[in-house]
Design a protein around this motif. Structure first.
Motif, PDB file in Angstrom:
ATOM      1  N   PHE A 183      41.826  69.388  27.584  1.00 19.11           N
ATOM      2  CA  PHE A 183      41.778  70.847  27.565  1.00 19.11           C
ATOM      3  C   PHE A 183      42.436  71.419  28.821  1.00 19.11           C
ATOM      4  O   PHE A 183      43.247  72.329  28.756  1.00 19.11           O
ATOM      5  CB  PHE A 183      40.333  71.355  27.457  1.00 19.11           C
ATOM      6  N   LEU A 184      42.084  70.884  29.968  1.00 19.61           N
ATOM      7  CA  LEU A 184      42.547  71.438  31.241  1.00 19.61           C
ATOM      8  C   LEU A 184      44.032  71.255  31.501  1.00 19.61           C
ATOM      9  O   LEU A 184      44.654  72.079  32.161  1.00 19.61           O
ATOM     10  CB  LEU A 184      41.767  70.809  32.398  1.00 19.61           C
ATOM     11  N   ASP A 185      44.601  70.168  31.010  1.00 14.33           N
ATOM     12  CA  ASP A 185      45.985  69.823  31.342  1.00 14.33           C
ATOM     13  C   ASP A 185      47.039  70.676  30.642  1.00 14.33           C
ATOM     14  O   ASP A 185      48.190  70.687  31.053  1.00 14.33           O
ATOM     15  CB  ASP A 185      46.255  68.349  31.026  1.00 14.33           C
ATOM     16  N   ASP A 186      46.659  71.396  29.598  1.00 10.25           N
ATOM     17  CA  ASP A 186      47.646  72.160  28.832  1.00 10.25           C
ATOM     18  C   ASP A 186      47.617  73.627  29.266  1.00 10.25           C
ATOM     19  O   ASP A 186      46.636  74.335  29.015  1.00 10.25           O
ATOM     20  CB  ASP A 186      47.350  72.050  27.339  1.00 10.25           C
ATOM     21  N   PRO A 195      40.163  70.507  21.693  1.00  8.81           N
ATOM     22  CA  PRO A 195      39.770  69.639  22.798  1.00  8.81           C
ATOM     23  C   PRO A 195      38.441  70.117  23.378  1.00  8.81           C
ATOM     24  O   PRO A 195      38.154  71.320  23.385  1.00  8.81           O
ATOM     25  CB  PRO A 195      40.904  69.800  23.810  1.00  8.81           C
ATOM     26  N   HIS A 196      37.620  69.177  23.799  1.00  6.82           N
ATOM     27  CA  HIS A 196      36.351  69.555  24.432  1.00  6.82           C
ATOM     28  C   HIS A 196      36.664  70.254  25.749  1.00  6.82           C
ATOM     29  O   HIS A 196      37.562  69.840  26.491  1.00  6.82           O
ATOM     30  CB  HIS A 196      35.493  68.305  24.680  1.00  6.82           C
ATOM     31  N   PRO A 197      35.953  71.352  26.075  1.00  8.70           N
ATOM     32  CA  PRO A 197      36.281  72.107  27.293  1.00  8.70           C
ATOM     33  C   PRO A 197      36.074  71.340  28.599  1.00  8.70           C
ATOM     34  O   PRO A 197      36.632  71.717  29.614  1.00  8.70           O
ATOM     35  CB  PRO A 197      35.377  73.336  27.225  1.00  8.70           C
ATOM     36  N   PRO A 232      38.225  78.078  25.924  1.00  8.25           N
ATOM     37  CA  PRO A 232      37.498  76.951  25.335  1.00  8.25           C
ATOM     38  C   PRO A 232      36.864  77.391  24.016  1.00  8.25           C
ATOM     39  O   PRO A 232      36.443  78.542  23.868  1.00  8.25           O
ATOM     40  CB  PRO A 232      36.421  76.624  26.378  1.00  8.25           C
ATOM     41  N   ILE A 233      36.811  76.477  23.070  1.00 10.51           N
ATOM     42  CA  ILE A 233      36.159  76.720  21.790  1.00 10.51           C
ATOM     43  C   ILE A 233      34.996  75.731  21.705  1.00 10.51           C
ATOM     44  O   ILE A 233      35.204  74.523  21.824  1.00 10.51           O
ATOM     45  CB  ILE A 233      37.128  76.491  20.607  1.00 10.51           C
ATOM     46  N   THR A 234      33.798  76.257  21.525  1.00 11.89           N
ATOM     47  CA  THR A 234      32.609  75.403  21.450  1.00 11.89           C
ATOM     48  C   THR A 234      31.876  75.666  20.134  1.00 11.89           C
ATOM     49  O   THR A 234      32.038  76.731  19.529  1.00 11.89           O
ATOM     50  CB  THR A 234      31.641  75.708  22.610  1.00 11.89           C
ATOM     51  N   PRO A 235      31.056  74.721  19.699  1.00  8.16           N
ATOM     52  CA  PRO A 235      30.261  74.971  18.491  1.00  8.16           C
ATOM     53  C   PRO A 235      29.366  76.210  18.633  1.00  8.16           C
ATOM     54  O   PRO A 235      29.148  76.930  17.665  1.00  8.16           O
ATOM     55  CB  PRO A 235      29.414  73.700  18.348  1.00  8.16           C
ATOM     56  N   GLN A 236      28.890  76.483  19.843  1.00  6.36           N
ATOM     57  CA  GLN A 236      28.011  77.617  20.068  1.00  6.36           C
ATOM     58  C   GLN A 236      28.718  78.950  19.794  1.00  6.36           C
ATOM     59  O   GLN A 236      28.074  79.924  19.410  1.00  6.36           O
ATOM     60  CB  GLN A 236      27.460  77.593  21.498  1.00  6.36           C
TER      61      GLN A 236
END
Length: 185
Positions: free
Chosen positions: A92-95, A85-87, A101-105
């Motif tokens: 993302f926030l509801d779980d 899920p996008h951060p 968070p996992i980002t491409p960066q």
């Protein structure tokens, strides 16, 4: 061998479907936070992790242990598809079981090529690929728009540039991110 790690109820044909919970009826029950994983080094020709990585490794040293295992079991050149899920998404926030968070960066920090470049440029990025001896190359990043933004894009109300600007500053523009990596060995 092709691995579907943390498969839950999303089993894939032609993959070894692995999950921590036997109630999902995976092909193999494995707790991905228990290291090392029960797979041979360089044995996975392809790896899929769909809505899994954001649940793993609440402490940095645990997370990096998981990353090292992911790299260890991936065959040279193996594609690794990670969907998260996008951060900046309520998804993302509801779980409450999402631990990071996992980002491409993030995967740029796990690329030795990128590490060497940022060191040469004097940047402060953490060269995690060099520190932990892992090396991933990002092949592709796809963003799945939220329904509202998808509708606006389809109708022409917003264009790609507006989406990019919005996703950097607004919530619930992007629901999911799919990152395709390659294990560089």
């Amino acid at each position: 061998m092709r691995l579907n790690l943390g498969c839950g109820n999303r089993k894939l044909d032609g993959f070894l479907n692995v999950d921590k919970f036997a109630t999902c009826e995976p092909d193999m029950v494995v707790d991905l936070e228990a290291l090392p994983w029960p797979f041979e080094t360089d044995s996975a020709e392809e790896i899929v992790m769909t809505h899994v990585l954001e649940h793993l490794g609440p402490l940095p040293e645990h997370f990096m242990g998981i990353i090292k295992e992911l790299y260890r079991v991936a065959a040279p050149g193996a594609p690794i598809r990670i969907t998260v899920p996008h951060p900046r998404s309520d998804m993302f926030l509801d779980d409450p079981t999402h631990v990071r968070p996992i980002t491409p960066q993030l995967f740029s920090l796990l690329s030795k090529e990128d590490n060497r470049r940022t060191i040469a440029e004097g940047l402060a990025n953490s060269p995690l690929g060099l520190y932990y001896d892992v090396d991933f190359r990002t092949l592709k990043v796809d963003f799945r728009l939220s329904p509202r933004w998808g509708t606006m894009m389809k109708s022409g109300e917003v264009d790609h540039n507006a989406i990019v600007a919005a996703m950097q500053s607004q919530w619930n523009v992007i629901d999911e991110v799919e990152i395709t990596l390659e294990a560089v060995k």
